[in-house]
Design a protein around this motif. Structure first.
Motif, PDB file in Angstrom:
ATOM      1  N   ALA A   1     142.363  39.373  27.588  1.00  0.00           N
ATOM      2  CA  ALA A   1     140.995  39.018  27.967  1.00  0.00           C
ATOM      3  C   ALA A   1     140.264  38.541  26.722  1.00  0.00           C
ATOM      4  O   ALA A   1     140.257  39.232  25.706  1.00  0.00           O
ATOM      5  N   LEU A   2     139.686  37.359  26.798  1.00  0.00           N
ATOM      6  CA  LEU A   2     138.905  36.793  25.701  1.00  0.00           C
ATOM      7  C   LEU A   2     137.437  36.887  26.065  1.00  0.00           C
ATOM      8  O   LEU A   2     137.027  36.426  27.139  1.00  0.00           O
ATOM      9  N   CYS A   3     136.651  37.489  25.196  1.00  0.00           N
ATOM     10  CA  CYS A   3     135.223  37.660  25.449  1.00  0.00           C
ATOM     11  C   CYS A   3     134.420  36.997  24.336  1.00  0.00           C
ATOM     12  O   CYS A   3     134.590  37.344  23.160  1.00  0.00           O
TER      13      CYS A   3
ATOM     14  N   GLU B   1     142.206  31.244  36.391  1.00  0.00           N
ATOM     15  CA  GLU B   1     141.301  31.900  35.453  1.00  0.00           C
ATOM     16  C   GLU B   1     140.492  32.982  36.170  1.00  0.00           C
ATOM     17  O   GLU B   1     140.045  32.793  37.303  1.00  0.00           O
ATOM     18  N   GLN B   2     140.307  34.118  35.522  1.00  0.00           N
ATOM     19  CA  GLN B   2     139.443  35.191  36.014  1.00  0.00           C
ATOM     20  C   GLN B   2     138.293  35.346  35.029  1.00  0.00           C
ATOM     21  O   GLN B   2     138.517  35.453  33.819  1.00  0.00           O
ATOM     22  N   THR B   3     137.073  35.351  35.534  1.00  0.00           N
ATOM     23  CA  THR B   3     135.915  35.329  34.631  1.00  0.00           C
ATOM     24  C   THR B   3     134.859  36.347  35.050  1.00  0.00           C
ATOM     25  O   THR B   3     134.799  36.790  36.198  1.00  0.00           O
ATOM     26  N   THR B   4     134.025  36.677  34.088  1.00  0.00           N
ATOM     27  CA  THR B   4     132.810  37.452  34.358  1.00  0.00           C
ATOM     28  C   THR B   4     131.835  37.222  33.227  1.00  0.00           C
ATOM     29  O   THR B   4     132.235  36.799  32.129  1.00  0.00           O
TER      30      THR B   4
ATOM     31  N   CYS C   1     128.070  31.017  32.847  1.00  0.00           N
ATOM     32  CA  CYS C   1     128.271  32.209  33.673  1.00  0.00           C
ATOM     33  C   CYS C   1     128.331  31.902  35.165  1.00  0.00           C
ATOM     34  O   CYS C   1     128.926  32.677  35.929  1.00  0.00           O
ATOM     35  N   LYS C   2     127.731  30.821  35.585  1.00  0.00           N
ATOM     36  CA  LYS C   2     127.683  30.517  37.014  1.00  0.00           C
ATOM     37  C   LYS C   2     128.700  29.456  37.442  1.00  0.00           C
ATOM     38  O   LYS C   2     128.787  29.121  38.620  1.00  0.00           O
ATOM     39  N   LYS C   3     129.502  28.944  36.508  1.00  0.00           N
ATOM     40  CA  LYS C   3     130.482  27.921  36.862  1.00  0.00           C
ATOM     41  C   LYS C   3     131.654  28.540  37.620  1.00  0.00           C
ATOM     42  O   LYS C   3     131.924  29.744  37.518  1.00  0.00           O
TER      43      LYS C   3
ATOM     44  N   TYR D   1     128.221  38.796  27.211  1.00  0.00           N
ATOM     45  CA  TYR D   1     129.571  38.314  26.921  1.00  0.00           C
ATOM     46  C   TYR D   1     130.122  37.538  28.103  1.00  0.00           C
ATOM     47  O   TYR D   1     130.059  38.006  29.244  1.00  0.00           O
ATOM     48  N   TYR D   2     130.640  36.349  27.823  1.00  0.00           N
ATOM     49  CA  TYR D   2     131.424  35.608  28.812  1.00  0.00           C
ATOM     50  C   TYR D   2     132.883  35.962  28.572  1.00  0.00           C
ATOM     51  O   TYR D   2     133.435  35.680  27.503  1.00  0.00           O
TER      52      TYR D   2
END
Length: 340
Positions: free
Chosen positions: A258-260, A203-206, A195-197, A270-271
């Motif tokens: 979006a892949l969770c 790439e868009q992440t949460t 989660c902190k990388k 969820y990442y």
């Protein structure tokens, strides 16, 4: 508030609040997503805590007294506060081997993977080529199970107060009664690392720590006209299955889904990430007991992945030279934009 009075309120709310909480999740879904209802398994992950329970546990957290009510909190919130947090209630099939070791390579593409190839190949292929999945063929399926499939979300008001960072990891572990070098300690550290990388290029992440955060990310990135795709069951895990129908359900490479991925953590996290050039298929895999409708994601732009990623070691190519496919595990979800 007197501890016994607080305890009484919590116990009373336990028997009266779960339906109210699920209805709150369904209402939030209907207000933000252009679908009549969420998948049943996702709706089941709504926090069972009532507003009264949530408020009471918030008070305990603010007073640093939650640890003295930890067992009650974990039971009523349906979260995992066990040091070892071994799989439970993940499947009715007791003949499967133990849950495969969760590792960070399942959801990230910029880290090298040190898993020996012999170990990686045991129990199925975690990565494969699109051409390897053809109707009438065979393919070894890896473990599709979520190592902690039973846990629920926390209400956003509670989840937002959890110290979700490496800087406060000791506070986080103490909050949930987790001891050093336990399985849960490893899960927490792996999830925080994911989660902190920093995202790879494009790439868009949460990391969504509540159901509301999950919905908000999807709506922000894809809009509210979406479809939801998930693998039907864990059937086929550790089996060399025959392949039935293979159906392309998302082939627009200019509209990334979006892949969770469900993360191992005390409560549901969820990442989610959005990567360019991804196709999505539903594949009928004929397991020993029944047919499983499994979701397969194929990445057509691997140019920014780490050259030492396990996928390239298994398949014999490097970044940008091939597509890489993988299955969506239990509790994983893919969101695709609908037209119109």
């Amino acid at each position: 508030m007197h501890p016994m009075l607080l305890l009484g309120i919590l116990i009373f709310a336990y028997f009266s609040g779960s339906q109210q909480s699920e209805n709150a999740f369904l209402q939030y879904w209907e207000e933000h997503i252009g679908l009549p209802h969420p998948p049943h398994w996702l709706a089941a992950k709504a926090s069972p805590l009532s507003p009264q329970q949530t408020a009471a546990f918030m008070k305990l957290m603010k007073k640093n007294e939650l640890s003295s009510h930890l067992r009650l909190f974990c039971k009523q919130a349906n979260i995992a506060c066990s040091t070892h947090a071994l799989a439970k209630k993940t499947t009715d099939n007791t003949t499967l081997p133990p849950i495969a070791q969760w590792n960070i390579a399942k959801v990230t593409y910029d880290y090298p993977n040190k898993t020996p190839l012999l170990v990686a190949r045991q129990g199925g292929l975690p990565y494969f080529r699109e051409s390897m999945v053809k109707e009438g063929g065979f393919i070894p399926i890896p473990d599709l199970r979520d190592p902690m499939s039973y846990k629920s979300f926390l209400p956003r008001s509670l989840a937002s107060k959890i110290p979700f960072s490496f800087l406060r990891i000791m506070e986080l572990k103490n909050l949930f009664g987790v001891v050093d070098e336990s399985i849960m300690d490893e899960y927490i550290q792996d999830t925080l690392k994911v989660c902190k990388k920093n995202p790879i290029r494009g790439e868009q992440t949460t990391c969504a720590t509540s159901a509301e955060d999950l919905i908000n990310f999807v709506v922000k990135k894809l809009g509210n006209r979406v479809r939801v795709w998930s693998t039907e069951s864990v059937e086929g895990s550790y089996e060399n299955v025959s392949i039935g129908a293979v159906k392309l359900i998302h082939g627009n490479l200019s509209e990334p889904p979006a892949l969770c991925h469900s993360q191992p953590f005390p409560f549901q996290v969820y990442y989610c990430h959005i990567l360019q050039k991804v196709k999505v298929y539903v594949v009928d895999i004929h397991a020993e007991k029944k047919v499983n409708h499994a979701i397969m994601a194929c990445h057509y732009d691997t140019s920014t992945w780490n050259p030492n990623h396990l996928a390239f070691k298994l398949l014999g190519f490097g970044p940008g030279l091939m597509e890489v496919c993988h299955w969506i595990n239990e509790n994983g979800v893919i969101w695709t934009k609908t037209q119109g």
